[in-house]
Design an enzyme around this catalytic site. Structure first.
Site, PDB file in Angstrom:
ATOM      1  N   LYS A 137     -71.741  16.651 -18.231  1.00 36.54           N
ATOM      2  CA  LYS A 137     -70.420  17.112 -17.747  1.00 36.54           C
ATOM      3  C   LYS A 137     -69.297  17.070 -19.121  1.00 36.54           C
ATOM      4  CE  LYS A 137     -70.848  17.138 -12.861  1.00 36.54           C
ATOM      5  NZ  LYS A 137     -70.352  16.694 -11.565  1.00 36.54           N
ATOM      6  N   LYS A 174     -73.560  23.993  -8.439  1.00 36.19           N
ATOM      7  CA  LYS A 174     -72.259  24.532  -8.147  1.00 36.19           C
ATOM      8  C   LYS A 174     -71.609  25.334  -9.076  1.00 36.19           C
ATOM      9  CE  LYS A 174     -71.012  21.113  -4.716  1.00 36.19           C
ATOM     10  NZ  LYS A 174     -70.380  19.545  -4.777  1.00 36.19           N
ATOM     11  N   LYS A 209     -81.277  22.481 -12.835  1.00 37.60           N
ATOM     12  CA  LYS A 209     -81.087  22.249 -11.333  1.00 37.60           C
ATOM     13  C   LYS A 209     -80.150  23.339 -10.668  1.00 37.60           C
ATOM     14  CE  LYS A 209     -77.536  19.249 -10.774  1.00 37.60           C
ATOM     15  NZ  LYS A 209     -76.864  18.010 -10.761  1.00 37.60           N
TER      16      LYS A 209
END
Ligand code: TYM
Length: 359
Positions: free
Chosen positions: A119, A224, A221
């Site tokens: 992130k 969102k 993956k």
């Protein structure tokens, strides 16, 4: 040796685009656990603000997403009367315990967290401090209820290992004090018996959808934040959109294999078979027994019909529930009050254990 009371805790971040991975990897499994466990399910709004505001969308978006995620829990079948549903920021004790854990967890432990590295990306200097200490707040979410079981997708495994490390270090560091106050459970630590205050939480990870992959790239993956909406099925997608995304899902040109080994080098096929299995509560072997040897031109329409049949009612229930924000707010308020009572009981102990004066 005494056992900690079994208790389930889990959470979802209100960062938009709630998708099939969140549902099959987590929420659907929460619903199953409600049958024979006490459960606490949380919209973790404080975790949402750890990234840049452009990612979480600002105050109005956060409030909207918090209500939407709560509506998704309810639409999927979470029972807010028998169990507890609330948003994290209402229960101040999460943040209070996270501070104590900031002082228990070591820099080295957090530096190894792959989610932080993903992130934060290349510009680590510019990541928020909250993003770095995020796993300590997650440990506090769980341990402020002394929860024993946490159902999540595979991507949360490392955070749950850290949660166990934090619990263990707290138990060992304060073992004498915990024993003196009579607050511990006798547990084994290596060859020694220590007086533990926190349980070593068990991750509950598994099933064919523990790690759903992007529909556009079977090595990434489902997430969102993927810029391509075609990469995921959102819980609020309408039937046409769901069918279109499955039709467009990346695949290879071979028919489906008849055994698991045949999926090993075919991530996209493996992913779609996993979705089918999770939606029908079976396993990949049984899906391959039915579809082995079939082309995707047969399997994809069957999967699309199945996904529409299973997700359609959840989406319409979400819309129905969301039409009455007063109801969702009342659920979160009542859940927050019930959670606060439990969390405060733990924090009173923790303050005594650490040595913070209180009345
Ligand atoms: P979050 O909000 O990213 O995801 C919510 C849940 O969905 C699961 N999940 C997936 N499962 C399968 N395949 C996927 N592609 C996929 N993507 C997401 C996640 O594993 C998770 O179970 N840190 C957590 C939130 C959290 C939490 C907690 C969870 C905060 N405190 C305490 C459990 C206990 C997170 O960011 O999940």
């Amino acid at each position: 040796m005494s056992m900690f009371e079994p208790l389930v805790f889990s959470g979802v971040q209100p960062t938009g685009n709630l998708h099939l991975g969140n549902y099959l990897g987590a929420i659907k499994r929460w619903v199953a656990l409600q049958e024979n466990h006490n459960c606490i399910y949380c919209v973790v709004d404080q975790h949402a603000i750890t990234q840049a505001m452009s990612v979480w969308g600002g105050p109005a978006e956060l409030m909207r997403n918090t209500r939407e995620v709560a509506a998704a829990f309810l639409a999927a079948g979470v029972d807010p009367q028998k169990h507890i549903v609330f948003n994290q920021s209402r229960v101040r004790q999460h943040a209070e315990l996270a501070w104590v854990f900031n002082c228990v967890a070591r820099m080295g432990w957090l530096s190894r967290m792959t989610q932080f590295k993903d992130k934060a990306g290349k510009d680590r200097e510019n990541a928020s401090v909250g993003l770095f200490t995020y796993p300590n707040l997650m440990a506090a979410d769980i341990l402020v209820y002394r929860a024993t079981h946490v159902p999540v997708g595979e991507d949360q495994k490392q955070h749950l290992e850290l949660t166990r490390d934090i619990a263990q270090k707290f138990n060992v560091d304060f073992s004498d004090r915990i024993a003196e106050l009579g607050l511990g459970m006798e547990t084994k630590s290596g060859d020694e018996t220590i007086s533990s205050y926190f349980p070593l939480t068990e991750p509950v990870i598994g099933g064919p959808a523990a790690r759903l992959m992007s529909l556009r790239d079977g090595t990434k993956k489902m997430s969102k934040s993927d810029p391509s909406d075609l990469s995921r099925i959102n819980l609020i997608d309408d039937p046409d959109t769901i069918s279109k995304k499955i039709r467009k899902a990346k695949t290879d040109s071979e028919p489906l294999p008849s055994d698991l080994e045949g999926l090993a080098t075919r991530p996209e096929a493996d992913n779609l078979v996993g979705i089918y299995a999770a939606l029908t509560d079976t396993d990949k072997e049984s899906v391959l027994r039915d579809f082995g040897g079939q082309q995707f031109s047969v399997f994809k329409p069957a999967l699309a019909d199945l996904a529409v049949a299973k997700l359609g009612p959840i989406a319409s229930e979400m819309r129905r529930i969301s039409a009455d924000p007063g109801y969702v707010d009342a659920v979160l308020k009542q859940g927050g009050e019930r959670a606060s009572v439990l969390a405060e009981a733990t924090m009173r102990d923790v303050r005594d254990i650490v040595g913070f004066l209180q009345d």
